[in-house]
Design a protein around this motif. Sequence first.
Motif, PDB file in Angstrom:
ATOM      1  N   ASN A  56      25.323   3.054 -46.821  1.00  0.00           N
ATOM      2  CA  ASN A  56      26.043   2.727 -45.590  1.00  0.00           C
ATOM      3  C   ASN A  56      26.863   3.943 -45.178  1.00  0.00           C
ATOM      4  N   GLN A  57      26.661   4.417 -43.963  1.00  0.00           N
ATOM      5  CA  GLN A  57      27.317   5.654 -43.534  1.00  0.00           C
ATOM      6  C   GLN A  57      28.837   5.533 -43.505  1.00  0.00           C
ATOM      7  N   LYS A  58      29.344   4.377 -43.114  1.00  0.00           N
ATOM      8  CA  LYS A  58      30.804   4.202 -43.054  1.00  0.00           C
ATOM      9  C   LYS A  58      31.420   4.350 -44.442  1.00  0.00           C
ATOM     10  N   ILE A  59      30.760   3.829 -45.462  1.00  0.00           N
ATOM     11  CA  ILE A  59      31.269   3.951 -46.831  1.00  0.00           C
ATOM     12  C   ILE A  59      31.276   5.416 -47.247  1.00  0.00           C
ATOM     13  N   LEU A  60      30.213   6.147 -46.915  1.00  0.00           N
ATOM     14  CA  LEU A  60      30.173   7.578 -47.233  1.00  0.00           C
ATOM     15  C   LEU A  60      31.307   8.320 -46.541  1.00  0.00           C
ATOM     16  N   ASP A  61      31.583   7.945 -45.306  1.00  0.00           N
ATOM     17  CA  ASP A  61      32.681   8.579 -44.562  1.00  0.00           C
ATOM     18  C   ASP A  61      34.030   8.236 -45.188  1.00  0.00           C
ATOM     19  N   ASN A  62      34.156   7.004 -45.695  1.00  0.00           N
ATOM     20  CA  ASN A  62      35.424   6.571 -46.306  1.00  0.00           C
ATOM     21  C   ASN A  62      35.789   7.413 -47.528  1.00  0.00           C
ATOM     22  N   ILE A  63      34.780   7.917 -48.226  1.00  0.00           N
ATOM     23  CA  ILE A  63      35.055   8.715 -49.436  1.00  0.00           C
ATOM     24  C   ILE A  63      34.885  10.216 -49.180  1.00  0.00           C
ATOM     25  N   ASN A  64      34.793  10.565 -47.896  1.00  0.00           N
ATOM     26  CA  ASN A  64      34.666  11.988 -47.512  1.00  0.00           C
ATOM     27  C   ASN A  64      33.474  12.652 -48.202  1.00  0.00           C
ATOM     28  N   LYS A  65      32.367  11.958 -48.209  1.00  0.00           N
ATOM     29  CA  LYS A  65      31.162  12.474 -48.851  1.00  0.00           C
ATOM     30  C   LYS A  65      30.607  13.691 -48.113  1.00  0.00           C
ATOM     31  N   ASN A  66      30.841  13.731 -46.817  1.00  0.00           N
ATOM     32  CA  ASN A  66      30.356  14.837 -45.981  1.00  0.00           C
ATOM     33  C   ASN A  66      28.846  15.000 -46.054  1.00  0.00           C
ATOM     34  N   GLU A  67      28.164  13.875 -46.134  1.00  0.00           N
ATOM     35  CA  GLU A  67      26.709  13.823 -46.066  1.00  0.00           C
ATOM     36  C   GLU A  67      26.338  12.670 -45.157  1.00  0.00           C
ATOM     37  N   THR A  68      25.159  12.757 -44.562  1.00  0.00           N
ATOM     38  CA  THR A  68      24.660  11.645 -43.763  1.00  0.00           C
ATOM     39  C   THR A  68      23.496  10.992 -44.494  1.00  0.00           C
ATOM     40  N   LEU A  69      23.194   9.765 -44.095  1.00  0.00           N
ATOM     41  CA  LEU A  69      22.040   9.085 -44.679  1.00  0.00           C
ATOM     42  C   LEU A  69      20.762   9.864 -44.384  1.00  0.00           C
ATOM     43  N   ALA A  70      20.737  10.527 -43.228  1.00  0.00           N
ATOM     44  CA  ALA A  70      19.572  11.345 -42.876  1.00  0.00           C
ATOM     45  C   ALA A  70      19.423  12.527 -43.835  1.00  0.00           C
ATOM     46  N   ASP A  71      20.567  13.156 -44.214  1.00  0.00           N
ATOM     47  CA  ASP A  71      20.540  14.254 -45.202  1.00  0.00           C
ATOM     48  C   ASP A  71      19.910  13.772 -46.504  1.00  0.00           C
ATOM     49  N   ILE A  72      20.353  12.602 -46.940  1.00  0.00           N
ATOM     50  CA  ILE A  72      19.905  12.053 -48.220  1.00  0.00           C
ATOM     51  C   ILE A  72      18.424  11.711 -48.181  1.00  0.00           C
ATOM     52  N   GLU A  73      18.012  11.034 -47.114  1.00  0.00           N
ATOM     53  CA  GLU A  73      16.608  10.651 -46.989  1.00  0.00           C
ATOM     54  C   GLU A  73      15.699  11.873 -46.961  1.00  0.00           C
ATOM     55  N   ARG A  74      16.114  12.884 -46.229  1.00  0.00           N
ATOM     56  CA  ARG A  74      15.321  14.118 -46.141  1.00  0.00           C
ATOM     57  C   ARG A  74      15.152  14.756 -47.515  1.00  0.00           C
ATOM     58  N   ALA A  75      16.258  14.881 -48.262  1.00  0.00           N
ATOM     59  CA  ALA A  75      16.214  15.540 -49.566  1.00  0.00           C
ATOM     60  C   ALA A  75      15.363  14.772 -50.571  1.00  0.00           C
ATOM     61  N   VAL A  76      15.507  13.457 -50.605  1.00  0.00           N
ATOM     62  CA  VAL A  76      14.726  12.649 -51.544  1.00  0.00           C
ATOM     63  C   VAL A  76      13.231  12.757 -51.227  1.00  0.00           C
ATOM     64  N   LYS A  77      12.897  12.711 -49.950  1.00  0.00           N
ATOM     65  CA  LYS A  77      11.493  12.816 -49.557  1.00  0.00           C
ATOM     66  C   LYS A  77      10.923  14.188 -49.906  1.00  0.00           C
ATOM     67  N   LEU A  78      11.720  15.236 -49.738  1.00  0.00           N
ATOM     68  CA  LEU A  78      11.261  16.579 -50.079  1.00  0.00           C
ATOM     69  C   LEU A  78      11.046  16.721 -51.590  1.00  0.00           C
ATOM     70  N   ALA A  79      11.953  16.159 -52.377  1.00  0.00           N
ATOM     71  CA  ALA A  79      11.816  16.218 -53.835  1.00  0.00           C
ATOM     72  C   ALA A  79      10.582  15.449 -54.281  1.00  0.00           C
ATOM     73  N   HIS A  80      10.380  14.296 -53.679  1.00  0.00           N
ATOM     74  CA  HIS A  80       9.195  13.495 -53.992  1.00  0.00           C
ATOM     75  C   HIS A  80       7.921  14.247 -53.602  1.00  0.00           C
ATOM     76  N   LYS A  81       7.933  14.858 -52.439  1.00  0.00           N
ATOM     77  CA  LYS A  81       6.778  15.622 -51.957  1.00  0.00           C
ATOM     78  C   LYS A  81       6.448  16.792 -52.888  1.00  0.00           C
ATOM     79  N   SER A  82       7.493  17.362 -53.504  1.00  0.00           N
ATOM     80  CA  SER A  82       7.289  18.511 -54.392  1.00  0.00           C
ATOM     81  C   SER A  82       6.639  18.108 -55.713  1.00  0.00           C
ATOM     82  N   GLY A  83       6.600  16.810 -55.997  1.00  0.00           N
ATOM     83  CA  GLY A  83       5.979  16.330 -57.226  1.00  0.00           C
ATOM     84  C   GLY A  83       6.963  16.008 -58.334  1.00  0.00           C
ATOM     85  N   MET A  84       8.262  16.078 -58.042  1.00  0.00           N
ATOM     86  CA  MET A  84       9.266  15.747 -59.049  1.00  0.00           C
ATOM     87  C   MET A  84       9.612  14.259 -59.008  1.00  0.00           C
ATOM     88  N   MET A  85       9.982  13.711 -60.149  1.00  0.00           N
ATOM     89  CA  MET A  85      10.500  12.352 -60.175  1.00  0.00           C
ATOM     90  C   MET A  85      11.879  12.352 -59.532  1.00  0.00           C
TER      91      MET A  85
END
Length: 207
Positions: A56-85
């Motif tokens: 939830n983006q609001k929760i991430l903002d509440n803890i000053n994560k300074n990341e978006t859900l889009a950032d996270i989704e992009r990174a996970v998909k790239l790691a998966h695409k690279s063949g890593m667990m």
Amino acid sequence: MREHVVSICNLIIERGIEISWATPNGIRADKVDEELLALMKKAGCYYVVFGIESGNQKILDNINKNETLADIERAVKLAHKSGMMTQGFFILGLPGETEETIKDSVRFAKRLPLDRAQFLILDLLPGSALWKEHKEGYKEDYSKESYHEPTWVPETITADILKNWQPRAFRSFFFRPRPLFSLIKFFRPSQIKYIISRLRDFRIFNS
């Protein structure tokens, strides 16, 4: 930081060091890209864990994560695409948490190409930024098991809801073909005692 990782990976490759390694403590999704992940894979990284915290983006903002859900989704998909667990850490009970935001986290975890996920109850550690901000409501109790029992609960939810949702989140994520196949694929008989312990600790079949 990126330069440091690149240097280490290049040294491993240049010296022909054949090792397998992972990032079990979690890395930030906004600090990796396709090029870096490919280099990590080439240097022997087989397993990348992301400190996602919430779906939830609001929760991430509440803890000053300074990341978006889009950032996270992009990174996970790239790691998966690279063949890593891939694995994601989610924290239940962060400031502003509600039953609906927990559901957001579970849905987000299931939408991502994650092989595994951890759903941990917030442990408000003395000295941490969250502890400094919320220590007035913190009850010190070292008999509680870290990440299984609340040490601090935001006003937007109850301790019982948090404890009930932890095993539900695990079941909802893992009782699907992809995560189950991943667990079975890497299962070793020597892990039986550990698996039973984890099932008990997170009350997977007790709620």
